[in-house]
Scaffold this motif. Structure first.
Motif, mmCIF file in Angstrom:
data_model
loop_
_atom_site.group_PDB
_atom_site.id
_atom_site.type_symbol
_atom_site.label_atom_id
_atom_site.label_comp_id
_atom_site.label_asym_id
_atom_site.label_seq_id
_atom_site.Cartn_x
_atom_site.Cartn_y
_atom_site.Cartn_z
ATOM 1 N N GLU A 27 26.043 70.789 122.604
ATOM 2 C CA GLU A 27 27.217 70.212 123.278
ATOM 3 C C GLU A 27 26.784 69.033 124.128
ATOM 4 O O GLU A 27 25.733 69.077 124.783
ATOM 5 N N LEU A 28 27.622 68.007 124.149
ATOM 6 C CA LEU A 28 27.410 66.899 125.096
ATOM 7 C C LEU A 28 27.923 67.339 126.460
ATOM 8 O O LEU A 28 28.934 68.036 126.553
ATOM 9 N N ALA A 30 29.193 65.654 129.946
ATOM 10 C CA ALA A 30 29.521 64.428 130.697
ATOM 11 C C ALA A 30 29.645 64.824 132.163
ATOM 12 O O ALA A 30 28.629 65.037 132.833
ATOM 13 N N GLY A 31 30.879 65.011 132.673
ATOM 14 C CA GLY A 31 31.033 65.466 134.064
ATOM 15 C C GLY A 31 30.842 66.974 134.206
ATOM 16 O O GLY A 31 30.615 67.478 135.300
ATOM 17 N N GLY A 32 30.989 67.684 133.099
ATOM 18 C CA GLY A 32 30.787 69.139 133.104
ATOM 19 C C GLY A 32 31.963 69.949 133.621
ATOM 20 O O GLY A 32 31.891 71.176 133.695
ATOM 21 N N THR A 33 33.091 69.275 133.968
ATOM 22 C CA THR A 33 34.203 70.020 134.578
ATOM 23 C C THR A 33 34.880 70.969 133.600
ATOM 24 O O THR A 33 35.528 71.918 134.011
ATOM 25 N N ASP A 34 34.727 70.731 132.311
ATOM 26 C CA ASP A 34 35.248 71.684 131.327
ATOM 27 C C ASP A 34 34.105 72.474 130.685
ATOM 28 O O ASP A 34 34.152 73.697 130.605
ATOM 29 N N LEU A 35 33.066 71.772 130.251
ATOM 30 C CA LEU A 35 32.001 72.444 129.506
ATOM 31 C C LEU A 35 31.365 73.588 130.309
ATOM 32 O O LEU A 35 31.157 74.687 129.784
ATOM 33 N N THR A 111 35.242 62.608 133.123
ATOM 34 C CA THR A 111 35.127 61.292 132.483
ATOM 35 C C THR A 111 36.200 61.103 131.412
ATOM 36 O O THR A 111 36.818 62.068 130.951
ATOM 37 N N ASN A 115 37.652 63.913 129.008
ATOM 38 C CA ASN A 115 39.082 64.191 129.069
ATOM 39 C C ASN A 115 39.682 64.250 127.670
ATOM 40 O O ASN A 115 40.516 65.108 127.368
ATOM 41 N N THR A 166 45.913 64.429 129.583
ATOM 42 C CA THR A 166 47.033 63.581 130.015
ATOM 43 C C THR A 166 46.714 62.089 129.843
ATOM 44 O O THR A 166 47.602 61.255 129.949
ATOM 45 N N VAL A 214 31.852 59.754 121.509
ATOM 46 C CA VAL A 214 32.753 58.649 121.850
ATOM 47 C C VAL A 214 31.964 57.684 122.730
ATOM 48 O O VAL A 214 31.389 58.092 123.741
ATOM 49 N N TYR A 237 46.944 70.876 141.665
ATOM 50 C CA TYR A 237 45.947 70.281 140.779
ATOM 51 C C TYR A 237 45.983 70.841 139.363
ATOM 52 O O TYR A 237 45.069 70.641 138.593
ATOM 53 N N TRP A 239 47.500 71.490 135.377
ATOM 54 C CA TRP A 239 47.955 70.608 134.297
ATOM 55 C C TRP A 239 49.480 70.503 134.353
ATOM 56 O O TRP A 239 50.146 71.432 134.824
HETATM 57 C C1 LIG Z 1 41.653 72.440 138.152
HETATM 58 C C2 LIG Z 1 41.665 71.460 137.021
HETATM 59 C C3 LIG Z 1 42.811 70.709 136.787
HETATM 60 C C4 LIG Z 1 42.839 69.788 135.722
HETATM 61 N N1 LIG Z 1 43.995 69.070 135.484
HETATM 62 C C5 LIG Z 1 44.042 68.221 134.432
HETATM 63 C C6 LIG Z 1 45.206 67.458 134.134
HETATM 64 O O1 LIG Z 1 46.219 67.530 134.809
HETATM 65 N N2 LIG Z 1 45.159 66.629 133.057
HETATM 66 C C7 LIG Z 1 44.043 66.496 132.257
HETATM 67 O O2 LIG Z 1 44.050 65.722 131.325
HETATM 68 N N3 LIG Z 1 42.944 67.215 132.523
HETATM 69 C C8 LIG Z 1 42.909 68.061 133.572
HETATM 70 N N4 LIG Z 1 41.773 68.752 133.838
HETATM 71 C C9 LIG Z 1 40.661 68.656 132.893
HETATM 72 C C10 LIG Z 1 39.729 67.537 133.242
HETATM 73 O O3 LIG Z 1 40.388 66.317 133.099
HETATM 74 C C11 LIG Z 1 38.591 67.627 132.240
HETATM 75 O O4 LIG Z 1 37.875 68.811 132.532
HETATM 76 C C12 LIG Z 1 37.680 66.436 132.349
HETATM 77 O O5 LIG Z 1 38.349 65.246 132.066
HETATM 78 C C13 LIG Z 1 36.553 66.606 131.356
HETATM 79 O O6 LIG Z 1 35.649 65.555 131.552
HETATM 80 P P1 LIG Z 1 34.109 65.874 131.777
HETATM 81 O O7 LIG Z 1 33.446 64.567 131.816
HETATM 82 O O8 LIG Z 1 33.906 66.762 132.964
HETATM 83 O O9 LIG Z 1 33.817 66.647 130.432
HETATM 84 P P2 LIG Z 1 32.742 67.777 130.099
HETATM 85 O O10 LIG Z 1 33.163 69.061 130.708
HETATM 86 O O11 LIG Z 1 31.384 67.300 130.394
HETATM 87 O O12 LIG Z 1 32.942 67.828 128.521
HETATM 88 C C14 LIG Z 1 34.140 68.308 127.952
HETATM 89 C C15 LIG Z 1 33.993 68.267 126.425
HETATM 90 O O13 LIG Z 1 33.978 66.927 125.985
HETATM 91 C C16 LIG Z 1 32.796 66.656 125.227
HETATM 92 N N5 LIG Z 1 32.405 65.279 125.548
HETATM 93 C C17 LIG Z 1 32.220 64.743 126.776
HETATM 94 N N6 LIG Z 1 31.949 63.439 126.679
HETATM 95 C C18 LIG Z 1 31.971 63.137 125.360
HETATM 96 C C19 LIG Z 1 31.760 61.942 124.604
HETATM 97 N N7 LIG Z 1 31.474 60.773 125.190
HETATM 98 N N8 LIG Z 1 31.868 62.007 123.257
HETATM 99 C C20 LIG Z 1 32.167 63.172 122.627
HETATM 100 N N9 LIG Z 1 32.363 64.333 123.286
HETATM 101 C C21 LIG Z 1 32.263 64.306 124.628
HETATM 102 C C22 LIG Z 1 31.794 67.701 125.713
HETATM 103 O O14 LIG Z 1 30.809 67.962 124.740
HETATM 104 C C23 LIG Z 1 32.699 68.896 125.939
HETATM 105 O O15 LIG Z 1 32.964 69.564 124.717
HETATM 106 C C24 LIG Z 1 41.705 69.632 134.914
HETATM 107 C C25 LIG Z 1 40.541 70.385 135.159
HETATM 108 C C26 LIG Z 1 40.529 71.292 136.193
HETATM 109 C C27 LIG Z 1 39.273 72.114 136.415
#
Ligand SMILES: Cc1cc2nc3c(=O)[nH]c(=O)nc-3n(C[C@H](O)[C@H](O)[C@H](O)COP(=O)(O)OP(=O)(O)OC[C@H]3O[C@@H](n4cnc5c(N)ncnc54)[C@H](O)[C@@H]3O)c2cc1C
Length: 333
Positions: A27-28, A30-35, A111, A115, A166, A214, A237, A239
């Motif tokens: 897995e990649l 990025a910010g890790g907020t989902d992974l 990121t 997202n 979003t 991406v 906060y 969705w």
């Molecule tokens: C409380 C809460 C509320 C939220 N509310 C919203 C909301 O209202 N709207 C909304 O849209 N989101 C919402 N989010 C989600 C948040 O926007 C995403 O968690 C965030 O954008 C993911 O970005 P990241 O960089 O942290 O991704 P990561 O957690 O690092 O990665 C997420 C996924 O994307 C993949 N990935 C990351 N970068 C790339 C790349 N460059 N190329 C290919 N794959 C990649 C990773 O491998 C992983 O599978 C919320 C999250 C939380 C915890």
């Protein structure tokens, strides 16, 4: 969390070289907020985690002087997008949508690429012991279960998640394109074609292969009026329940080239053609914006608990259209 090996490549090519050719094992990050959430919940159990933190070329907002378009690196944070003054002037839909995501901590870490590629929020999918369709099971539990936050455009879908991004509806409405790198090189992908309704554990919410990354997203400068409007439970906060992103040309008060894209109502961002048609060529007024909102309902097939979303969607479309055209936001007190 399952143990994994952590990598910090410095170029996109190195990152691609570390990714496996099947989903699940790498897995990649990025910010890790989902992974990291998915890993802690044992929904994702990769052996390799490949950080994008040191891949500098994925950062930043870059306007192109000759073409007039704008390219945003995939590792650019949502906080950067929300606060960029150039973007706020021409792409208010994007800055609004980025600024509405989560809270400050999420926007500072999350990121653009993450997202777009984040996984869905269905509570059956996110519950470790529940063996749903997307985890190798043979059933979508939401169809006959707790489905108030799920899809209302359900025809033909075995899994009724909603796409959680979003930013996606906004980028589709603006005609954006993603640049993607894989083992065979680069390719361009229209954001309209980027998303996919998954039906199995071997699929994601997007069409990328497991070893593609991406690099950036490019938005053409077309001088479109644009806006994004979200209906939420409350200003928290979480969705949104529904979202409407709109973009159109405004000549002598009349809207042309209308694009209306709905978020959080279908397994992929939903291009609302009937709503766009209802507004095309018309003067933007309260009445025409309302008609577009009502037309957005075409093709909905709500589940047992979410028919309320059809009404919210009409409101979201109407308010997004009026906002884009510069009407006074009478609903804001
Ligand atoms: C409380 C809460 C509320 C939220 N509310 C919203 C909301 O209202 N709207 C909304 O849209 N989101 C919402 N989010 C989600 C948040 O926007 C995403 O968690 C965030 O954008 C993911 O970005 P990241 O960089 O942290 O991704 P990561 O957690 O690092 O990665 C997420 C996924 O994307 C993949 N990935 C990351 N970068 C790339 C790349 N460059 N190329 C290919 N794959 C990649 C990773 O491998 C992983 O599978 C919320 C999250 C939380 C915890």
């Amino acid at each position: 969390m399952k143990n994994f090996t952590y990598y910090r490549p410095t170029s996109p090519e190195q990152a691609v070289g570390l990714l496996d050719a099947k989903w699940g094992t790498s897995e990649l990050l990025a910010g890790g907020t989902d992974l990291l959430d998915l890993q802690k919940e044992y929904i994702a159990q990769p052996d390799k985690v490949i950080s994008l933190r040191d891949v500098a070329v994925l950062q930043g907002v870059h306007p192109s002087k000759d073409k007039g378009e704008l390219t945003i690196g995939a590792a650019t944070t949502l906080a950067t997008l929300a606060s960029d003054k150039r973007l706020r002037e021409f792409l208010p839909a994007l800055t609004t949508a980025a600024g509405d995501v989560g809270g400050p901590q999420i926007r500072n870490m999350g990121t653009l690429g993450g997202n777009l590629c984040q996984r869905n929020r269905c509570w059956y999918f996110r519950d470790e012991p529940t063996h749903c369709l997307l985890k190798g099971g043979d059933k979508c539990f939401a169809i006959d279960g707790e489905n108030r936050y799920h899809a209302i455009f359900t025809q033909g879908h075995k899994c009724v998640i909603v796409n959680p991004s979003t930013l996606a509806p906004v980028l589709i409405a603006l005609g954006a394109t993603a640049e993607v790198l894989g083992p065979k090189g680069k390719r361009s992908l229209k954001l309209t074609d980027f998303f996919h309704a998954p039906n199995s554990a071997m699929e994601r919410e997007h069409v990328l292969a497991s070893n593609e990354i991406v690099l950036s997203v490019t938005i053409p400068a077309k001088g479109l009026k644009n806006a994004s409007y979200e209906v939420r439970h409350k200003q928290s906060y979480d969705w949104p329940l529904v979202q409407a992103a709109v973009a159109f040309k405004l000549d002598d008060g009349k809207a042309t080239n209308v694009r209306i894209v709905l978020g959080h109502v279908a397994p992929t961002p939903h291009v609302a053609e009937a709503a766009a048609k209802a507004l095309e060529g018309k003067e933007v007024t309260e009445a025409t914006a309302t008609a577009a909102g009502e037309a957005a309902a075409e093709g909905t097939k709500p589940l047992s608990q979410n028919a309320y979303k059809v009404k919210l969607m009409a409101v979201a479309v109407k308010r997004a259209v009026l906002t884009a055209a510069g009407h006074k936001k009478y609903w804001e007190v």
